[in-house]
Design a protein around this motif. Sequence first.
Motif, mmCIF file in Angstrom:
data_model
loop_
_atom_site.group_PDB
_atom_site.id
_atom_site.type_symbol
_atom_site.label_atom_id
_atom_site.label_comp_id
_atom_site.label_asym_id
_atom_site.label_seq_id
_atom_site.Cartn_x
_atom_site.Cartn_y
_atom_site.Cartn_z
ATOM 1 N N THR A 1 -4.722 -2.973 7.394
ATOM 2 C CA THR A 1 -3.968 -2.522 8.572
ATOM 3 C C THR A 1 -4.412 -1.148 9.051
ATOM 4 O OG1 THR A 1 -2.254 -1.559 7.177
ATOM 5 C CG2 THR A 1 -1.920 -3.834 7.891
ATOM 6 N N GLY A 2 -5.419 -0.585 8.434
ATOM 7 C CA GLY A 2 -5.884 0.746 8.817
ATOM 8 C C GLY A 2 -5.377 1.831 7.894
ATOM 9 N N ALA A 3 -4.197 1.665 7.370
ATOM 10 C CA ALA A 3 -3.637 2.602 6.393
ATOM 11 C C ALA A 3 -3.510 1.870 5.065
ATOM 12 C CB ALA A 3 -2.265 3.094 6.853
ATOM 13 N N GLU A 4 -3.880 2.526 3.993
ATOM 14 C CA GLU A 4 -3.824 1.858 2.697
ATOM 15 C C GLU A 4 -2.381 1.651 2.252
ATOM 16 O OE1 GLU A 4 -5.173 3.400 -1.431
ATOM 17 O OE2 GLU A 4 -6.847 2.275 -0.564
ATOM 18 N N VAL A 5 -2.093 0.413 1.855
ATOM 19 C CA VAL A 5 -0.771 0.022 1.364
ATOM 20 C C VAL A 5 -0.990 -0.602 -0.015
ATOM 21 C CG1 VAL A 5 1.145 -1.573 1.748
ATOM 22 C CG2 VAL A 5 0.073 -0.448 3.692
ATOM 23 N N TRP A 6 -0.070 -0.358 -0.918
ATOM 24 C CA TRP A 6 -0.159 -0.983 -2.229
ATOM 25 C C TRP A 6 0.862 -2.106 -2.308
ATOM 26 C CZ3 TRP A 6 -0.915 2.817 -6.891
ATOM 27 C CH2 TRP A 6 -2.150 3.450 -6.770
ATOM 28 N N HIS A 7 0.391 -3.295 -2.664
ATOM 29 C CA HIS A 7 1.271 -4.429 -2.905
ATOM 30 C C HIS A 7 1.554 -4.440 -4.404
ATOM 31 C CE1 HIS A 7 0.701 -5.975 1.141
ATOM 32 N NE2 HIS A 7 -0.584 -5.702 1.000
ATOM 33 N N LEU A 8 2.831 -4.449 -4.756
ATOM 34 C CA LEU A 8 3.230 -4.371 -6.159
ATOM 35 C C LEU A 8 3.551 -5.752 -6.707
ATOM 36 C CD1 LEU A 8 5.574 -1.262 -5.957
ATOM 37 C CD2 LEU A 8 3.142 -1.328 -6.532
ATOM 38 N N PHE A 9 3.126 -6.000 -7.940
ATOM 39 C CA PHE A 9 3.328 -7.273 -8.617
ATOM 40 C C PHE A 9 3.841 -7.022 -10.019
ATOM 41 C CE2 PHE A 9 -0.116 -7.734 -5.616
ATOM 42 C CZ PHE A 9 0.102 -8.964 -5.019
ATOM 43 N N ASP A 10 4.581 -7.980 -10.548
ATOM 44 C CA ASP A 10 4.885 -7.913 -11.976
ATOM 45 C C ASP A 10 3.708 -8.552 -12.718
ATOM 46 O OD1 ASP A 10 5.262 -10.673 -11.774
ATOM 47 O OD2 ASP A 10 7.329 -10.645 -12.438
ATOM 48 N N ALA A 11 3.669 -8.391 -14.033
ATOM 49 C CA ALA A 11 2.527 -8.863 -14.817
ATOM 50 C C ALA A 11 2.350 -10.378 -14.718
ATOM 51 C CB ALA A 11 2.694 -8.444 -16.279
ATOM 52 N N GLU A 12 3.448 -11.109 -14.767
ATOM 53 C CA GLU A 12 3.365 -12.568 -14.751
ATOM 54 C C GLU A 12 2.774 -13.091 -13.442
ATOM 55 O OE1 GLU A 12 6.236 -16.376 -15.714
ATOM 56 O OE2 GLU A 12 7.142 -14.576 -14.871
ATOM 57 N N SER A 13 3.219 -12.564 -12.321
ATOM 58 C CA SER A 13 2.705 -13.060 -11.038
ATOM 59 C C SER A 13 1.248 -12.658 -10.830
ATOM 60 C CB SER A 13 3.576 -12.581 -9.880
ATOM 61 O OG SER A 13 3.596 -11.184 -9.813
ATOM 62 N N LEU A 14 0.875 -11.441 -11.198
ATOM 63 C CA LEU A 14 -0.510 -11.023 -11.009
ATOM 64 C C LEU A 14 -1.447 -11.780 -11.949
ATOM 65 C CD1 LEU A 14 -2.450 -9.367 -9.440
ATOM 66 C CD2 LEU A 14 -1.972 -7.420 -10.916
ATOM 67 N N GLU A 15 -1.023 -12.001 -13.166
ATOM 68 C CA GLU A 15 -1.870 -12.779 -14.078
ATOM 69 C C GLU A 15 -2.025 -14.211 -13.576
ATOM 70 O OE1 GLU A 15 -1.984 -14.236 -18.685
ATOM 71 O OE2 GLU A 15 -1.574 -12.115 -18.302
ATOM 72 N N SER A 16 -0.981 -14.773 -13.002
ATOM 73 C CA SER A 16 -1.082 -16.119 -12.430
ATOM 74 C C SER A 16 -2.125 -16.161 -11.318
ATOM 75 C CB SER A 16 0.267 -16.583 -11.882
ATOM 76 O OG SER A 16 1.181 -16.731 -12.926
ATOM 77 N N LEU A 17 -2.161 -15.127 -10.492
ATOM 78 C CA LEU A 17 -3.179 -15.064 -9.449
ATOM 79 C C LEU A 17 -4.576 -14.948 -10.058
ATOM 80 C CD1 LEU A 17 -1.481 -12.665 -6.864
ATOM 81 C CD2 LEU A 17 -1.694 -15.154 -6.722
ATOM 82 N N LEU A 18 -4.719 -14.098 -11.052
ATOM 83 C CA LEU A 18 -6.027 -13.906 -11.695
ATOM 84 C C LEU A 18 -6.523 -15.186 -12.369
ATOM 85 C CD1 LEU A 18 -5.528 -10.382 -13.284
ATOM 86 C CD2 LEU A 18 -6.794 -10.941 -11.197
#
Length: 148
Positions: free
Chosen positions: A97-114
């Motif tokens: 979007t032009g400005a850096e934004v951090w999307h926050l995840f818990d460990a379970e959801s991020l590991e599922s994506l990985l």
Amino acid sequence: MFSELSLAPRYRLDDVSPWLKGIDPLRRYWICANGDPRAMRVLPGLSAQSVEAFKQAIWGFRSLTIGQELALPAGMSDRLTIYCVAENCYAIADSSTGAEVWHLFDAESLESLLLTAHPDWQCAPEHLNLGRSLLTAAWGQAAVPKAA
């Protein structure tokens, strides 16, 4: 910036808001920022060239401690950088979007994506169109030309 305790909302697998639109064949994560489908973001996903590289990436993620970051290979020569912000709170930076934004995840959801980087993983048939829609937007025309 980093804390032992985080009260920030983060994407979780048991969220009531449907934040995950899908994962395309290139393993890009299509998320609705804060559950808003009008705020669709495409984050680079982990791309592992071998089972061993996949295992190393998962182990690297699991070993992150507060304040550490992990840079992983993503498709299209991108990098996926994961930041451990707090206990059970991880961030992926997004500057689409032009400005850096951090999307926050818990460990379970991020590991599922990985885990979608595993060589045997296949995207859902309905998610094939996600990648096509990105091509359509990039080219400004239909991805499949109409027959004459």
